[in-house]
Design an enzyme around this catalytic site. Structure first.
Site, PDB file in Angstrom:
ATOM      1  N   ILE A  47       0.847  -1.195   0.000  1.00  0.00           N
ATOM      2  CA  ILE A  47       0.000   0.000   0.000  1.00  0.00           C
ATOM      3  C   ILE A  47       0.885   1.248   0.000  1.00  0.00           C
ATOM      4  O   ILE A  47       1.832   1.342   0.781  1.00  0.00           O
ATOM      5  CB  ILE A  47      -0.895   0.064   1.264  1.00  0.00           C
ATOM      6  CG1 ILE A  47      -1.572  -1.279   1.548  1.00  0.00           C
ATOM      7  CG2 ILE A  47      -1.905   1.207   1.174  1.00  0.00           C
ATOM      8  CD1 ILE A  47      -2.469  -1.789   0.490  1.00  0.00           C
ATOM      9  N   HIS A  49       0.584   4.375   1.384  1.00  0.00           N
ATOM     10  CA  HIS A  49      -0.307   5.007   2.361  1.00  0.00           C
ATOM     11  C   HIS A  49      -0.372   6.516   2.140  1.00  0.00           C
ATOM     12  O   HIS A  49       0.653   7.149   1.834  1.00  0.00           O
ATOM     13  CB  HIS A  49       0.192   4.744   3.782  1.00  0.00           C
ATOM     14  CG  HIS A  49       0.112   3.305   4.172  1.00  0.00           C
ATOM     15  ND1 HIS A  49      -1.079   2.679   4.444  1.00  0.00           N
ATOM     16  CD2 HIS A  49       1.075   2.359   4.328  1.00  0.00           C
ATOM     17  CE1 HIS A  49      -0.850   1.414   4.753  1.00  0.00           C
ATOM     18  NE2 HIS A  49       0.456   1.188   4.690  1.00  0.00           N
ATOM     19  N   ARG A 310       8.462  -7.084   9.960  1.00  0.00           N
ATOM     20  CA  ARG A 310       8.662  -5.644  10.151  1.00  0.00           C
ATOM     21  C   ARG A 310       9.944  -5.437  10.966  1.00  0.00           C
ATOM     22  O   ARG A 310      10.197  -6.195  11.910  1.00  0.00           O
ATOM     23  CB  ARG A 310       7.487  -5.033  10.907  1.00  0.00           C
ATOM     24  CG  ARG A 310       6.130  -5.241  10.244  1.00  0.00           C
ATOM     25  CD  ARG A 310       5.034  -4.866  11.226  1.00  0.00           C
ATOM     26  NE  ARG A 310       3.694  -5.037  10.704  1.00  0.00           N
ATOM     27  CZ  ARG A 310       2.990  -6.177  10.786  1.00  0.00           C
ATOM     28  NH1 ARG A 310       3.515  -7.246  11.359  1.00  0.00           N
ATOM     29  NH2 ARG A 310       1.765  -6.228  10.329  1.00  0.00           N
ATOM     30  N   ILE A 333      12.766   1.046   9.713  1.00  0.00           N
ATOM     31  CA  ILE A 333      11.869   1.520   8.642  1.00  0.00           C
ATOM     32  C   ILE A 333      10.693   0.543   8.527  1.00  0.00           C
ATOM     33  O   ILE A 333      10.617  -0.290   7.635  1.00  0.00           O
ATOM     34  CB  ILE A 333      12.639   1.695   7.299  1.00  0.00           C
ATOM     35  CG1 ILE A 333      13.914   2.528   7.511  1.00  0.00           C
ATOM     36  CG2 ILE A 333      11.727   2.320   6.252  1.00  0.00           C
ATOM     37  CD1 ILE A 333      13.694   3.960   7.967  1.00  0.00           C
ATOM     38  N   GLU A 334       9.792   0.713   9.503  1.00  0.00           N
ATOM     39  CA  GLU A 334       8.558  -0.081   9.480  1.00  0.00           C
ATOM     40  C   GLU A 334       7.600   0.554   8.481  1.00  0.00           C
ATOM     41  O   GLU A 334       7.913   1.552   7.856  1.00  0.00           O
ATOM     42  CB  GLU A 334       7.889  -0.018  10.855  1.00  0.00           C
ATOM     43  CG  GLU A 334       8.717  -0.522  12.003  1.00  0.00           C
ATOM     44  CD  GLU A 334       8.076  -0.126  13.324  1.00  0.00           C
ATOM     45  OE1 GLU A 334       6.899  -0.456  13.535  1.00  0.00           O
ATOM     46  OE2 GLU A 334       8.749   0.514  14.134  1.00  0.00           O
TER      47      GLU A 334
END
Ligand SMILES: Cc1cc2nc3c(=O)[nH]c(=O)nc-3n(C[C@H](O)[C@H](O)[C@H](O)COP(=O)(O)OP(=O)(O)OC[C@H]3O[C@@H](n4cnc5c(N)ncnc54)[C@H](O)[C@@H]3O)c2cc1C
Length: 479
Positions: A47, A49, A310, A333-334
């Site tokens: 996605i 976001h 993650r 960097i989630e």
């Protein structure tokens, strides 16, 4: 000696390499795997976001919104699929409605455009298969979907076309600081560089430690998924989220750019940074959640399950900092790291500039790369013209996904070159259809063998010792 070595060829390393390839610098990107995009970048929700989720004032919020705005143009330049399908966070009760209003306010503060709060009728008008129990939603029309590994492969390919070097199977085990810069050492080779960018995902803490920085640690949080057949991809057109929890954005339902339906991810803290197994519990959690959001999900159409890890940094924000002189760590960097990656790359270039490095633009930077799925999108007339020039485009190797021999050869010859079965799969989608490679794999092995000029027994599924064929039964005949 390189000017800059980037450790890690996930989406962060990929976008950073592409950004730096715009300048007159010598850059090399290293990865421990046999292909690029093999970490979190390979397995996530895909996605882009909009940016209403990260807390106001964080680097995460700023880089998410900017990255998401940059994405359509980058995807177009790189010939990567991106669909601006919009997203909905749906609520079922007063508590959800409050959370949704908080997200709305946060999104506005973060600078997300066109956000809207919807009531039940507006929601059902937009997405008719949503559960009738839903009462409200946050609508983010700027949200989109892409293919994350396609994006990383294309960004690295474009960076390489513009002069960046890539070294795969290069596991960084030691870093020595000397007068000129750094020596980055694997068990069989070393490279020198004046600057280092640590984009090693889950292992960014180990790499930072090698440069003397013990200020952060990264732990894995698993997310499991179910992928449904293409005939289910139109069940919803938007990406549908429930309201977020402490552990993240929660489980979602989304169409993919390939037309499948994706359900997940779960969110479970684990200790093993390599454990990408899927579990019965994970599948049960997904099923119990998604049933609440959308009516009549055809679970008998699940074609595969997978999981991603993650890289949790524990600070609530991205960790982008100097770990040592001229050594930048880009860690924790989630999500929304995929969405933010182009903006992270620009931010890192800004940090480099502050050190005094000369960023002089190349006159001949070419931002464009040919799409890996170009053949499918041609008109019949154009296809026929190309086939007249090269008969290999007429030979369909993967019938589920309609991939031709010509496209498989393109994947093996273009930067970053595919050298094993899964690498071809990620570039062309051969083997990703219903039969999951049952029919096309032997043909692709032979094409790889011919193109790479190595015996078919040496071709692997995904590098290392994952050889598929151990010998021939019929005296070396070709198909
Ligand atoms: C379940 C899940 C869902 C997500 N959903 C979304 C989403 O929908 N949208 C979004 O924006 N973000 C999402 N994310 C986040 C996004 O996937 C990540 O932020 C992004 O992929 C991180 O990229 P990276 O390059 O930092 O890390 P990675 O992709 O993990 O790359 C790190 C690379 O470093 C290499 N490496 C590690 N150690 C060494 C070493 N010693 N030597 C050499 N190389 C090394 C690895 O092989 C790897 O290729 C999700 C993540 C997960 C796990």
């Amino acid at each position: 000696m390189y000017d800059i070595v980037i450790i890690g060829a996930g989406i962060v390393g990929a976008m950073t390499a592409r950004e730096l390839s715009k300048y007159l610098l010598s850059v090399c990107i290293l990865d421990k795997e046999s292909d690029v995009a093999m970490g979190a970048t390979k397995a996530n929700s895909a996605i882009i976001h909009a940016g209403y989720d990260p807390k106001e004032g964080t680097l995460k919020a700023r880089l998410n919104v900017l990255g998401s705005e940059m994405m359509p143009q980058i995807a177009e330049e790189l010939g990567v699929r991106y669909i601006n399908n919009g997203s909905l966070v749906i609520g079922f009760n007063d508590e959800d409605a409050e959370k949704i209003k908080t997200l709305y306010r946060r999104g506005i503060a973060n600078g997300v455009k066109k956000l809207a709060l919807l009531d039940k009728d507006e929601l059902l008008n937009l997405e008719s298969n949503i559960s009738k129990n839903a009462v409200c939603a946050l609508y983010a029309p700027t949200s989109g979907i892409t293919c994350p590994y396609e994006l990383a492969i294309a960004a690295i390919g474009n960076a390489m076309d513009n002069g960046v070097d890539l070294k795969l199977n290069f596991k960084v085990e030691e870093i020595k600081k000397n007068e000129d810069g750094y020596e980055v050492i694997s068990s069989f080779e070393s490279v020198k560089a004046k600057y280092i960018i640590n984009a090693a995902g889950l292992f960014a803490d180990d790499i930072a430690k090698m440069a003397g920085d013990t200020s952060f640690s990264i732990h894995p949080r698993k997310g499991e998924y179910l992928l449904l057949d293409k005939e289910c991809g139109s069940l919803v057109s938007h990406t549908i989220f429930g309201t977020p929890t402490e552990k993240g954005k929660g489980i979602l339902i989304t169409p993919t750019v390939d037309g499948n339906l994706l359900l997940g991810p779960t969110s479970v803290d684990i200790t093993d940074k390599t454990d990408t197994s899927t579990t019965f519990d994970g599948i049960e959690t997904i099923l119990s959640q998604v049933n609440k959001y959308v009516n009549s999900i055809p679970f008998n159409r699940v074609i595969t399950s997978f999981s991603g890890l993650r890289a949790v940094g524990g600070t609530g924000d991205f960790i982008i900092k100097f770990s040592n002189d001229n050594f930048i760590s880009v860690a924790g960097i989630e999500s929304p790291g995929l969405s933010a990656a182009p903006a992270i790359a620009r931010y890192v270039a800004g940090m480099l500039k502050e050190t005094g490095i000369r960023l002089e633009k190349k006159k001949k930077f070419n931002p464009y790369r040919k799409s890996m799925h170009f053949f499918k999108n041609l008109s019949d007339e154009e296809k026929n013209r190309l086939i007249r020039e090269n008969r290999k485009y007429a030979r369909i190797v993967c019938r589920c996904e309609m991939v031709s021999e010509g496209e498989i050869i393109d994947a093996i010859r273009s930067n970053p070159k595919a050298t094993n079965l899964d690498a071809v799969k990620r570039r062309t989608r051969s083997g990703m259809g219903r039969c999951q490679g049952g029919f096309c794999s032997p043909y692709i092995l032979d094409i790889l063998s011919e193109e790479l000029k190595i015996p078919v027994e040496h071709i692997t599924k995904s590098g290392g010792a994952s050889n598929i064929i151990i010998g021939r039964t019929k005296g070396g005949e070709q198909w």
